[in-house]
Design a protein around this motif. Structure first.
Motif, PDB file in Angstrom:
ATOM      1  N   MET A   1       0.855  -1.184   0.000  1.00 19.86           N
ATOM      2  CA  MET A   1       0.000   0.000   0.000  1.00 19.86           C
ATOM      3  C   MET A   1       0.893   1.237   0.000  1.00 19.86           C
ATOM      4  O   MET A   1       1.896   1.284   0.722  1.00 19.86           O
ATOM      5  CB  MET A   1      -0.934   0.020   1.215  1.00 19.86           C
TER       6      MET A   1
ATOM      7  N   ARG B   1      -4.991   9.445   3.357  1.00 17.20           N
ATOM      8  CA  ARG B   1      -5.517   8.541   2.333  1.00 17.20           C
ATOM      9  C   ARG B   1      -5.187   7.093   2.678  1.00 17.20           C
ATOM     10  O   ARG B   1      -6.019   6.194   2.520  1.00 17.20           O
ATOM     11  CB  ARG B   1      -4.928   8.913   0.976  1.00 17.20           C
ATOM     12  N   PHE B   2      -3.969   6.859   3.147  1.00 16.36           N
ATOM     13  CA  PHE B   2      -3.561   5.503   3.528  1.00 16.36           C
ATOM     14  C   PHE B   2      -4.456   4.975   4.647  1.00 16.36           C
ATOM     15  O   PHE B   2      -4.954   3.838   4.583  1.00 16.36           O
ATOM     16  CB  PHE B   2      -2.104   5.496   3.980  1.00 16.36           C
TER      17      PHE B   2
ATOM     18  N   ASP C   1      -7.951   4.244   3.264  1.00 13.59           N
ATOM     19  CA  ASP C   1      -7.972   3.064   2.390  1.00 13.59           C
ATOM     20  C   ASP C   1      -7.825   1.780   3.190  1.00 13.59           C
ATOM     21  O   ASP C   1      -8.475   0.763   2.879  1.00 13.59           O
ATOM     22  CB  ASP C   1      -6.846   3.160   1.351  1.00 13.59           C
TER      23      ASP C   1
ATOM     24  N   ALA D   1     -11.032   1.025   4.903  1.00 12.61           N
ATOM     25  CA  ALA D   1     -12.052   0.599   3.934  1.00 12.61           C
ATOM     26  C   ALA D   1     -11.892  -0.874   3.547  1.00 12.61           C
ATOM     27  O   ALA D   1     -12.863  -1.498   3.096  1.00 12.61           O
ATOM     28  CB  ALA D   1     -11.978   1.472   2.688  1.00 12.61           C
ATOM     29  N   ARG D   2     -10.700  -1.427   3.713  1.00  8.87           N
ATOM     30  CA  ARG D   2     -10.476  -2.831   3.371  1.00  8.87           C
ATOM     31  C   ARG D   2     -11.137  -3.773   4.365  1.00  8.87           C
ATOM     32  O   ARG D   2     -11.300  -4.968   4.089  1.00  8.87           O
ATOM     33  CB  ARG D   2      -8.977  -3.138   3.291  1.00  8.87           C
TER      34      ARG D   2
END
Length: 367
Positions: A136, A148-149, A152, A155-156
């Protein structure tokens, strides 16, 4: 008949001009002398910071030699756990990711180079026969990238049981990020602090009271010769900038641990000091330093794999619950540097990170 008028220079005019010239000459000399003094002081301070750093490094190397050989217990399997390693494309971070992948953990390689990160993740997966090794993108020198990291990753829908904040920079020439911060201070401290703050809810939900998630930061013995400040002390020195960023990180880690403990969050914070290890971090050092390290590399008592074992040991060790932060070096919990136990300094580091990352929105920093 036209007459000629002779101009007679007033007596004493030359004597009036000469003092003015002398005054201007004196002022010029004073300006040059002050500039020379400032350059000399700047050089002396930079040299002093360098000496302090190498003094600490020498003491660390001597201790590493006297405590050889280095041995760690067999690490337990981590088949049911997810680990995030920042800066895992080379050096200690790479070896840390390899060890955890061999233990069966789902490893997320977080780095700021997509091509290199993808290649490293695939290499580790192949070497360890673990297909749960992902990449990532994460750039700690950008607040937007850090946010953002974290978004994200959340969200996984994956839990995160272990996070090793390994990414960092060292001995860079003076440089500033797009967010306006000196690069050592941004990457090593402020960016890492923001990532930790954003990751705490996920780490908390992934942990349990009897087995909390672990959060490990890479410390450095150089924090013992630094002062807590956002800006350089006196003048810019790469050695001072690195040490100052590490002191801020250690103080922030201890402040966070106190707040996490008060909130009864299922997160345990630890510090891991790799000691003196020759890694790609030294590539920004002077030509002389790189030459010396090339000659001395066979003589250094620690390598990247051993240093990574210390990081993994810090992440997987069972630690008594509490607001204290163990400081692991060579597989041992070392006594903390007394200055870092000052709660006012700890809170200054916390406030500094909060102010620099959420200038207009501090609700997410309430702990």
């Amino acid at each position: 008949m036209l007459g000629c008028v002779a101009y007679i220079e007033p007596r004493g005019s030359e004597s009036a001009i000469k003092p003015e010239k002398r005054r201007r000459t004196t002022i010029t000399m004073v300006v040059y002398l002050r500039a020379a003094r400032d350059v000399l002081v700047t050089w002396m301070l930079a040299f002093w910071h360098m000496l302090l750093t190498y003094y600490i490094g020498t003491i660390t190397v001597v201790r590493q030699w006297t405590e050889c050989p280095l041995a760690f217990p067999e690490f337990p399997r981590q088949a049911d756990r997810v680990a995030v390693i920042t800066g895992a494309t080379s050096g200690i971070g790479y070896e840390t990711a390899r060890i955890l992948a061999r233990l069966g953990a789902h490893v997320i390689v977080a780095a700021n180079n997509r091509k290199e990160g993808t290649t490293v993740a695939a290499t580790i997966a192949k070497e360890t026969l673990n297909d749960k090794v992902d990449f990532m993108f994460l750039d700690l020198s950008s607040f937007a990238s850090v946010r953002r990291f974290a978004a994200d990753l959340a969200a996984r829908g994956l839990p995160v049981h272990v996070m090793v904040s390994n990414a960092g920079v060292m001995l860079l020439p003076e440089d500033y990020t797009s967010d306006g911060l000196e690069r050592h201070f941004h990457v090593n401290f402020v960016g890492a602090a923001l990532l930790v703050r954003l990751m705490l809810p996920l780490l908390h939900s992934s942990g349990r009271a009897d087995r909390p998630s672990t959060l490990v930061a890479m410390a450095s013995a150089t924090h013992r010769v630094a002062h807590l400040s956002q800006t350089p002390v006196g003048c810019y020195s790469a050695h001072e900038a690195y040490a100052r960023s590490k002191l801020a990180l250690v103080l922030f880690w201890r402040s966070t641990a106190r707040r996490v403990w008060c909130r009864r969050m299922h997160v345990s914070l630890r510090l891991a000091d790799p000691g003196v290890v020759v890694t790609p971090l030294f590539r920004h050092g002077s030509l002389f330093l790189r030459f010396v390290l090339r000659l001395a590399r066979p003589l250094t008592p620690r390598n990247a794999r051993q240093a990574a074992s210390n990081s993994v040991f810090a992440a997987l060790s069972r630690v008594s619950p509490g607001p204290e932060v163990p400081y692991f070096e060579d597989g041992k919990d070392r006594p903390p540097f007394p200055v870092t136990l000052d709660q006012q300094l700890q809170d200054r580091a916390w406030e500094m990170a909060r102010r620099l990352t959420y200038a207009n929105d501090d609700q997410d920093w309430d702990l």
